[in-house]
Design an enzyme around this catalytic site. Structure first.
Site, PDB file in Angstrom:
ATOM      1  N   GLY A   1      29.212 -11.856  -9.729  1.00 35.21           N
ATOM      2  CA  GLY A   1      29.242 -13.267 -10.113  1.00 35.21           C
ATOM      3  C   GLY A   1      29.148 -13.491 -11.603  1.00 35.21           C
ATOM      4  O   GLY A   1      28.057 -13.686 -12.148  1.00 35.21           O
TER       5      GLY A   1
ATOM      6  N   SER B   1      37.816 -16.903 -19.192  1.00 32.39           N
ATOM      7  CA  SER B   1      38.031 -15.979 -20.309  1.00 32.39           C
ATOM      8  C   SER B   1      36.829 -16.008 -21.262  1.00 32.39           C
ATOM      9  O   SER B   1      36.415 -14.983 -21.792  1.00 32.39           O
ATOM     10  CB  SER B   1      39.299 -16.369 -21.079  1.00 32.39           C
TER      11      SER B   1
ATOM     12  N   ILE C   1      35.020 -15.708  -6.771  1.00 35.49           N
ATOM     13  CA  ILE C   1      34.250 -14.488  -6.548  1.00 35.49           C
ATOM     14  C   ILE C   1      34.789 -13.757  -5.318  1.00 35.49           C
ATOM     15  O   ILE C   1      34.600 -14.228  -4.181  1.00 35.49           O
ATOM     16  CB  ILE C   1      32.739 -14.811  -6.374  1.00 35.49           C
ATOM     17  N   SER C   2      35.427 -12.627  -5.547  1.00 30.72           N
ATOM     18  CA  SER C   2      35.931 -11.823  -4.430  1.00 30.72           C
ATOM     19  C   SER C   2      34.754 -11.267  -3.646  1.00 30.72           C
ATOM     20  O   SER C   2      33.751 -10.848  -4.243  1.00 30.72           O
ATOM     21  CB  SER C   2      36.792 -10.669  -4.947  1.00 30.72           C
TER      22      SER C   2
ATOM     23  N   ARG D   1      70.946  -2.260   3.640  1.00 29.22           N
ATOM     24  CA  ARG D   1      71.726  -3.490   3.505  1.00 29.22           C
ATOM     25  C   ARG D   1      73.093  -3.196   2.876  1.00 29.22           C
ATOM     26  O   ARG D   1      73.176  -2.478   1.873  1.00 29.22           O
ATOM     27  CB  ARG D   1      70.937  -4.461   2.623  1.00 29.22           C
TER      28      ARG D   1
ATOM     29  N   MET E   1      73.686  -2.647 -10.730  1.00 30.37           N
ATOM     30  CA  MET E   1      72.656  -3.632 -11.125  1.00 30.37           C
ATOM     31  C   MET E   1      71.419  -3.501 -10.245  1.00 30.37           C
ATOM     32  O   MET E   1      70.304  -3.731 -10.696  1.00 30.37           O
ATOM     33  CB  MET E   1      73.223  -5.048 -11.082  1.00 30.37           C
TER      34      MET E   1
ATOM     35  N   GLU F   1      39.949 -10.426 -13.793  1.00 27.86           N
ATOM     36  CA  GLU F   1      39.366  -9.359 -14.624  1.00 27.86           C
ATOM     37  C   GLU F   1      40.020  -9.274 -16.005  1.00 27.86           C
ATOM     38  O   GLU F   1      40.316  -8.199 -16.516  1.00 27.86           O
ATOM     39  CB  GLU F   1      39.401  -8.035 -13.873  1.00 27.86           C
TER      40      GLU F   1
ATOM     41  N   ARG G   1      38.030  -5.847 -34.250  1.00 33.66           N
ATOM     42  CA  ARG G   1      36.959  -5.536 -33.296  1.00 33.66           C
ATOM     43  C   ARG G   1      37.372  -4.280 -32.540  1.00 33.66           C
ATOM     44  O   ARG G   1      38.188  -4.341 -31.610  1.00 33.66           O
ATOM     45  CB  ARG G   1      36.769  -6.717 -32.349  1.00 33.66           C
TER      46      ARG G   1
HETATM   47  N1  COS Z   1      31.199  -2.656 -23.121  1.00 33.02           N
HETATM   48  C1  COS Z   1      29.954  -2.825 -23.617  1.00 33.02           C
HETATM   49  N2  COS Z   1      29.618  -3.844 -24.456  1.00 33.02           N
HETATM   50  C2  COS Z   1      30.585  -4.716 -24.793  1.00 33.02           C
HETATM   51  C3  COS Z   1      31.910  -4.599 -24.323  1.00 33.02           C
HETATM   52  C4  COS Z   1      32.187  -3.511 -23.444  1.00 33.02           C
HETATM   53  N3  COS Z   1      33.415  -3.346 -22.938  1.00 33.02           N
HETATM   54  N4  COS Z   1      32.637  -5.618 -24.823  1.00 33.02           N
HETATM   55  C5  COS Z   1      31.813  -6.348 -25.592  1.00 33.02           C
HETATM   56  N5  COS Z   1      30.578  -5.801 -25.562  1.00 33.02           N
HETATM   57  C6  COS Z   1      29.391  -6.273 -26.283  1.00 33.02           C
HETATM   58  C7  COS Z   1      29.669  -6.374 -27.772  1.00 33.02           C
HETATM   59  O1  COS Z   1      29.432  -5.141 -28.408  1.00 33.02           O
HETATM   60  C8  COS Z   1      28.674  -7.438 -28.199  1.00 33.02           C
HETATM   61  O2  COS Z   1      27.386  -6.866 -28.305  1.00 33.02           O
HETATM   62  P1  COS Z   1      26.484  -7.078 -29.629  1.00 33.02           P
HETATM   63  O3  COS Z   1      26.234  -8.546 -29.703  1.00 33.02           O
HETATM   64  O4  COS Z   1      25.263  -6.268 -29.371  1.00 33.02           O
HETATM   65  O5  COS Z   1      27.325  -6.574 -30.762  1.00 33.02           O
HETATM   66  C9  COS Z   1      28.620  -8.375 -27.008  1.00 33.02           C
HETATM   67  O6  COS Z   1      29.096  -7.612 -25.897  1.00 33.02           O
HETATM   68  C10 COS Z   1      29.474  -9.623 -27.189  1.00 33.02           C
HETATM   69  O7  COS Z   1      30.788  -9.183 -27.463  1.00 33.02           O
HETATM   70  P2  COS Z   1      31.844 -10.099 -28.214  1.00 33.02           P
HETATM   71  O8  COS Z   1      31.211 -10.729 -29.421  1.00 33.02           O
HETATM   72  O9  COS Z   1      33.059  -9.261 -28.417  1.00 33.02           O
HETATM   73  O10 COS Z   1      32.086 -11.251 -27.135  1.00 33.02           O
HETATM   74  P3  COS Z   1      33.191 -12.380 -27.051  1.00 33.02           P
HETATM   75  O11 COS Z   1      32.569 -13.622 -26.563  1.00 33.02           O
HETATM   76  O12 COS Z   1      33.959 -12.473 -28.335  1.00 33.02           O
HETATM   77  O13 COS Z   1      34.128 -11.887 -25.854  1.00 33.02           O
HETATM   78  C11 COS Z   1      36.020 -10.973 -24.772  1.00 33.02           C
HETATM   79  C12 COS Z   1      35.012 -10.896 -25.933  1.00 33.02           C
HETATM   80  C13 COS Z   1      37.026 -12.097 -24.939  1.00 33.02           C
HETATM   81  C14 COS Z   1      36.732  -9.630 -24.810  1.00 33.02           C
HETATM   82  C15 COS Z   1      35.244 -11.140 -23.428  1.00 33.02           C
HETATM   83  O14 COS Z   1      34.645 -12.401 -23.344  1.00 33.02           O
HETATM   84  C16 COS Z   1      36.131 -10.983 -22.216  1.00 33.02           C
HETATM   85  O15 COS Z   1      36.433  -9.855 -21.822  1.00 33.02           O
HETATM   86  N6  COS Z   1      36.547 -12.115 -21.600  1.00 33.02           N
HETATM   87  C17 COS Z   1      37.277 -12.068 -20.338  1.00 33.02           C
HETATM   88  C18 COS Z   1      36.304 -12.113 -19.229  1.00 33.02           C
HETATM   89  C19 COS Z   1      36.959 -11.792 -17.933  1.00 33.02           C
HETATM   90  O16 COS Z   1      37.581 -10.752 -17.760  1.00 33.02           O
HETATM   91  N7  COS Z   1      36.790 -12.709 -16.972  1.00 33.02           N
HETATM   92  C20 COS Z   1      37.325 -12.522 -15.675  1.00 33.02           C
HETATM   93  C21 COS Z   1      36.255 -12.006 -14.772  1.00 33.02           C
HETATM   94  S1  COS Z   1      36.945 -11.730 -13.191  1.00 33.02           S
HETATM   95  S2  COS Z   1      35.529 -10.668 -12.396  1.00 33.02           S
END
Ligand code: COS
Length: 404
Positions: A124, A132, A157-158, A268, A280, A363, A381
């Site tokens: 969750g 995002s 939430i799956s 087919r 094609m 995801e 980053r």
């Molecule tokens: N593994 C471990 N730590 C991670 C990480 C990873 N893959 N990615 C980020 N972190 C850590 C960072 O290092 C940072 O830690 P510190 O504050 O100690 O430096 C912290 O998490 C915050 O990271 P960041 O500042 O990069 O966060 P953002 O808000 O900028 O988010 C993205 C980055 C956009 C990449 C992230 O929010 C994301 O992946 N969003 C998509 C979410 C998603 O997939 N949703 C669908 C879920 S369906 S189950």
């Protein structure tokens, strides 16, 4: 570099392939049309020990590596993406974070029962206002003695309605941003916890996709997963696992589209010849074949890094992005090859087309993965952490990368 599977990896792959063809494939159409979760299939998967695939034997698992896990996931998705979603969430989004961040007591409480499917998990993170922008959690947690009180709502939430345990991310102190987020293992029978199945949806009809509601849910402090403020890291680590499994599933979708398309193209006829003899059509087949292979290699590369225990956010993101996007193309072209029959629910191409669509959404959307990869290339980053090598040649030697 060795491209050969070990005898064990090959055996696991064939085991999953046989199960997918014999046990999952015959039910897929009916389950899809009924749009219901198949509890009987869940029992069969559990009985096979599939859910324990990557868990150590100590917790009732098989202890297989990520290469074999990817091949299993691909085989399941080749026949059914709904079943693959159940499998991926259970293993990658719930078991793996418990294994990585859990206390020994948490591991013993959950993992052996999850390995058999006696217990199902869900993850969750996503909320109506936090997709995002995952840090923007509106779900809150407040400490009250030995307990935490959780309030909020999760969506998309799956496994949400069938789960026995939910990993729930909640904000303890919004002034701290991502560092205020905590993760909890919430038993879904706890008072104040409820779930609602989301129906109808475009695809994944027999996958349970739900909303979760937390109304003053009291969770003991021992149920926190990871430390205080570590919840966002738990979430990101979990997504590194889940995205890998989605990528492997997307390869399965491409392969499934290729299989049904080649069969149909050689049956087919039009203009007095098999449509597979037209160039094609051949181009679409060749593209599916190439993308299945390229996607599989990206997935196995990420798997190799996971098996070495090194950070693989970049490789996982790349695999998820490429395979998710290419699955769209494969499903589109499968419908194209089937022509009018591709538009009919009596043929499999339509289901692949509907089910593939979510692969660029859940995801991490394709846009999020483009962002992760571009920011890594630009040095804004580094996806694999600050100390990851930036030289692409160095990146090939994964031993040097940061440990997760
Ligand atoms: N593994 C471990 N730590 C991670 C990480 C990873 N893959 N990615 C980020 N972190 C850590 C960072 O290092 C940072 O830690 P510190 O504050 O100690 O430096 C912290 O998490 C915050 O990271 P960041 O500042 O990069 O966060 P953002 O808000 O900028 O988010 C993205 C980055 C956009 C990449 C992230 O929010 C994301 O992946 N969003 C998509 C979410 C998603 O997939 N949703 C669908 C879920 S369906 S189950």
């Amino acid at each position: 570099m060795n491209f050969d599977l070990t005898p064990e990896q090959r055996e696991i792959w064939l085991w999953a392939k046989e199960f997918a063809d014999k046990e999952i494939a015959p039910r897929v159409e009916e389950n899809d049309h009924k749009a219901e979760f198949d509890f009987d299939l869940l029992k069969k998967i559990g009985g096979q020990g599939f859910f324990g695939a990557i868990l150590p034997e100590k917790y009732g698992g098989q202890g297989i590596d990520h290469i074999a896990y990817a091949l299993m996931t691909e085989e399941i998705a080749r026949v059914c993406s709904s079943t693959r979603t159940l499998f991926s969430v259970q293993i990658s989004l719930v078991e793996k974070p418990i294994l990585h961040y859990g206390t020994e007591a948490q591991k013993e409480k959950y993992l052996p029962k999850m390995a058999t499917g006696e217990m199902i998990g869900c993850f969750g993170l996503t909320e109506p206002g936090a997709g995002s922008d995952a840090v923007n959690q509106a779900t809150t947690c407040k400490q009250d003695g030995d307990y935490w009180i959780l309030n909020g709502q999760k969506t998309w939430i799956s496994n949400g309605s069938i789960a026995d345990v939910a990993i729930v991310m909640a904000q303890a102190d919004s002034s701290k941003g991502s560092r205020g987020i905590c993760a909890f293992l919430v038993d879904t029978k706890t008072e104040g916890f409820s779930a609602r199945y989301i129906k109808p949806k475009l695809g994944l009809h027999s996958s349970d996709t739900s909303e979760l509601f937390l109304d003053n849910v009291r969770v003991h402090k021992d149920q926190m997963l990871g430390g205080y403020g570590e919840g966002f890291k738990v979430a990101m680590y979990s997504l590194d696992q889940g995205r890998f499994s989605v990528a492997a599933g997307a390869v399965g979708v491409i392969q499934g589209c290729l299989d049904i398309s080649t069969q149909y193209a050689m049956e087919r006829e039009a203009f007095d010849q098999k449509i597979g003899e037209f160039q094609m059509v051949q181009q679409m087949i060749a593209e599916m074949s190439m993308n299945a292979e390229a996607g599989r290699l990206l997935v196995l590369r990420a798997a190799d890094k996971k098996d070495k225990g090194v950070r693989n956010t970049r490789e996982t993101s790349m695999a998820k992005l490429f395979c998710g996007d290419m699955a769209q193309k494969a499903a589109y072209n499968a419908v194209q090859i089937f022509g009018g029959y591709g538009f009919s629910e009596e043929y499999p191409a339509a289901r692949y087309y509907r089910d593939a669509r979510v692969l660029t959404l859940y995801e991490g959307t394709s846009q999020i993965h483009n962002l992760i990869l571009a920011q890594d290339e630009l040095g804004i980053r580094p996806a694999n952490g600050k100390n990851a090598p930036s030289n692409p040649v160095d990146r090939l030697s994964s031993q040097e990368l940061l440990s997760v």
